[in-house]
Design an enzyme around this catalytic site. Structure first.
Site, PDB file in Angstrom:
ATOM      1  N   SER A 117       0.476  -0.809   0.241  1.00 43.61           N
ATOM      2  CA  SER A 117      -0.132  -0.076  -0.330  1.00 43.61           C
ATOM      3  C   SER A 117       1.174   1.250   0.195  1.00 43.61           C
ATOM      4  O   SER A 117       0.480   2.423  -0.601  1.00 43.61           O
ATOM      5  CB  SER A 117      -0.800  -0.105   1.244  1.00 43.61           C
ATOM      6  OG  SER A 117      -0.217   0.241   2.715  1.00 43.61           O
ATOM      7  N   ASN A 118       2.226   1.000   0.894  1.00 45.55           N
ATOM      8  CA  ASN A 118       3.478   2.490   0.575  1.00 45.55           C
ATOM      9  C   ASN A 118       3.440   2.861  -0.980  1.00 45.55           C
ATOM     10  O   ASN A 118       3.651   4.039  -1.140  1.00 45.55           O
ATOM     11  CB  ASN A 118       4.350   2.267   1.512  1.00 45.55           C
ATOM     12  CG  ASN A 118       3.439   2.509   2.845  1.00 45.55           C
ATOM     13  OD1 ASN A 118       3.627   4.411   3.142  1.00 45.55           O
ATOM     14  ND2 ASN A 118       3.780   1.434   3.564  1.00 45.55           N
TER      15      ASN A 118
ATOM     16  N   LYS B  37      13.601  -8.268   4.562  1.00 47.42           N
ATOM     17  CA  LYS B  37      15.164  -8.869   4.420  1.00 47.42           C
ATOM     18  C   LYS B  37      16.027  -7.581   5.135  1.00 47.42           C
ATOM     19  O   LYS B  37      15.710  -6.727   4.668  1.00 47.42           O
ATOM     20  CB  LYS B  37      15.162  -9.195   3.474  1.00 47.42           C
ATOM     21  CG  LYS B  37      14.706 -10.812   3.337  1.00 47.42           C
ATOM     22  CD  LYS B  37      15.198 -12.115   2.921  1.00 47.42           C
ATOM     23  CE  LYS B  37      15.146 -13.154   3.352  1.00 47.42           C
ATOM     24  NZ  LYS B  37      14.625 -13.713   4.491  1.00 47.42           N
TER      25      LYS B  37
ATOM     26  N   HIS C 243       8.292   3.075   8.723  1.00 46.80           N
ATOM     27  CA  HIS C 243       8.598   2.343  10.506  1.00 46.80           C
ATOM     28  C   HIS C 243       7.256   2.862  11.273  1.00 46.80           C
ATOM     29  O   HIS C 243       6.790   3.975  11.042  1.00 46.80           O
ATOM     30  CB  HIS C 243       9.726   2.451  11.288  1.00 46.80           C
ATOM     31  CG  HIS C 243      10.011   1.060  12.318  1.00 46.80           C
ATOM     32  ND1 HIS C 243       9.735  -0.533  11.553  1.00 46.80           N
ATOM     33  CD2 HIS C 243       9.074   1.836  13.863  1.00 46.80           C
ATOM     34  CE1 HIS C 243       9.364  -0.923  13.620  1.00 46.80           C
ATOM     35  NE2 HIS C 243       9.187   0.342  14.382  1.00 46.80           N
TER      36      HIS C 243
ATOM     37  N   ASP D  58      15.972  -0.562  11.444  1.00 48.67           N
ATOM     38  CA  ASP D  58      15.903   0.405  12.372  1.00 48.67           C
ATOM     39  C   ASP D  58      16.008   1.670  12.923  1.00 48.67           C
ATOM     40  O   ASP D  58      15.855   2.590  13.897  1.00 48.67           O
ATOM     41  CB  ASP D  58      14.453  -0.043  13.394  1.00 48.67           C
ATOM     42  CG  ASP D  58      13.446  -0.679  12.759  1.00 48.67           C
ATOM     43  OD1 ASP D  58      12.874  -0.265  11.379  1.00 48.67           O
ATOM     44  OD2 ASP D  58      12.490  -2.026  13.168  1.00 48.67           O
TER      45      ASP D  58
ATOM     46  N   GLU E 255       1.394   7.112   7.039  1.00 45.92           N
ATOM     47  CA  GLU E 255       2.361   5.950   6.523  1.00 45.92           C
ATOM     48  C   GLU E 255       2.421   6.953   5.108  1.00 45.92           C
ATOM     49  O   GLU E 255       2.959   7.482   4.437  1.00 45.92           O
ATOM     50  CB  GLU E 255       2.550   4.949   6.369  1.00 45.92           C
ATOM     51  CG  GLU E 255       2.809   4.582   7.377  1.00 45.92           C
ATOM     52  CD  GLU E 255       3.112   2.670   8.223  1.00 45.92           C
ATOM     53  OE1 GLU E 255       3.260   2.181   6.790  1.00 45.92           O
ATOM     54  OE2 GLU E 255       2.910   2.192   9.148  1.00 45.92           O
TER      55      GLU E 255
END
Ligand code: GRF
Length: 208
Positions: free
Chosen positions: A13-14, A92, A110, A151, A180
């Protein structure tokens, strides 16, 4: 010209939000040149096909070593002349050779306010469960540059979401996802316009 390779393992979706922003707002200087996934069954492959964007499945299990896996990814990036990488739900770790070639040219999103609630195993609903367990009153989304640790790279953008008393991991996930879809395309635009200045861990956005 930002030639973007999108890496994803799932829904996408991003990816779609970024692709739509590029098309609808006619973001000059940006194009998604390829979608790379480690999962043959990732729904993002269908979305990429609908949009006429080429894709490649590069499954770690088909390679004997990390080196061979990374080399294959680099080959595809070279084939499509990618000069920028957007991670959008890619599960990954990015290998060192890729980090070295694309230093400060790889971003991730994130679903929490880093540096809290990040790191290994902090993905999907795990993140929102941890947020609720900690009892924090705000959460949100973070876009950051990617480095050797999960992250961890310098933060480029953050946006907050209030945690309501009746929130569940699922409701938080969907509220954060909306945010997001706003901030990720915006960050891509900043890079496309060459407005991002990186000074150690401090990232600033130059005004237009
Ligand atoms: C998003 O919640 C993102 O923050 C995380 O993975 C999820 C990907 O969702 N890194 P989608 O595949 O873009 O819909």
């Amino acid at each position: 010209m930002l030639e973007i390779a999108v890496f994803a393992s799932g829904r996408g979706s991003n990816f779609e939000a970024i692709r739509n922003a590029i098309i609808e707002k006619a973001v000059p200087n940006a194009r998604i040149c390829v979608v790379i996934t480690n999962k043959e069954t990732a729904p993002i492959l269908g979305r990429a096909a609908e949009f006429g964007i080429p894709s490649a499945v590069i499954d770690r299990r088909r390679f004997d070593t990390h080196e061979a896996f990374d080399a294959n990814i680099l080959e595809v990036l070279t084939e499509f002349s990618a000069n920028f990488v957007v991670l959008a739900g890619y599960l990954k770790m990015i290998g060192r050779p890729i980090l070295e070639r694309y230093r400060n040219r790889i971003i991730n999103i994130h679903p929490a306010l880093l540096p809290s609630f990040g790191g290994r195993n902090m993905y999907g609903l795990n993140v929102h469960r941890a947020v609720l367990e900690a009892g924090v009153k705000v959460t949100g989304a973070t876009v950051h540059l990617v480095d050797e640790e999960y992250d961890h790279g310098p933060i480029v953008a953050q946006e907050t979401v209030r945690v309501a008393p009746d929130d569940t991991p699922e409701s938080l996930a969907s509220k954060v996802l909306e945010v997001e879809h706003e901030i990720y395309p915006r960050v891509v635009e900043w890079f496309a316009a060459d407005r991002v200045q990186i000074d150690g861990r401090r990232v600033t956005i130059r005004s237009k």
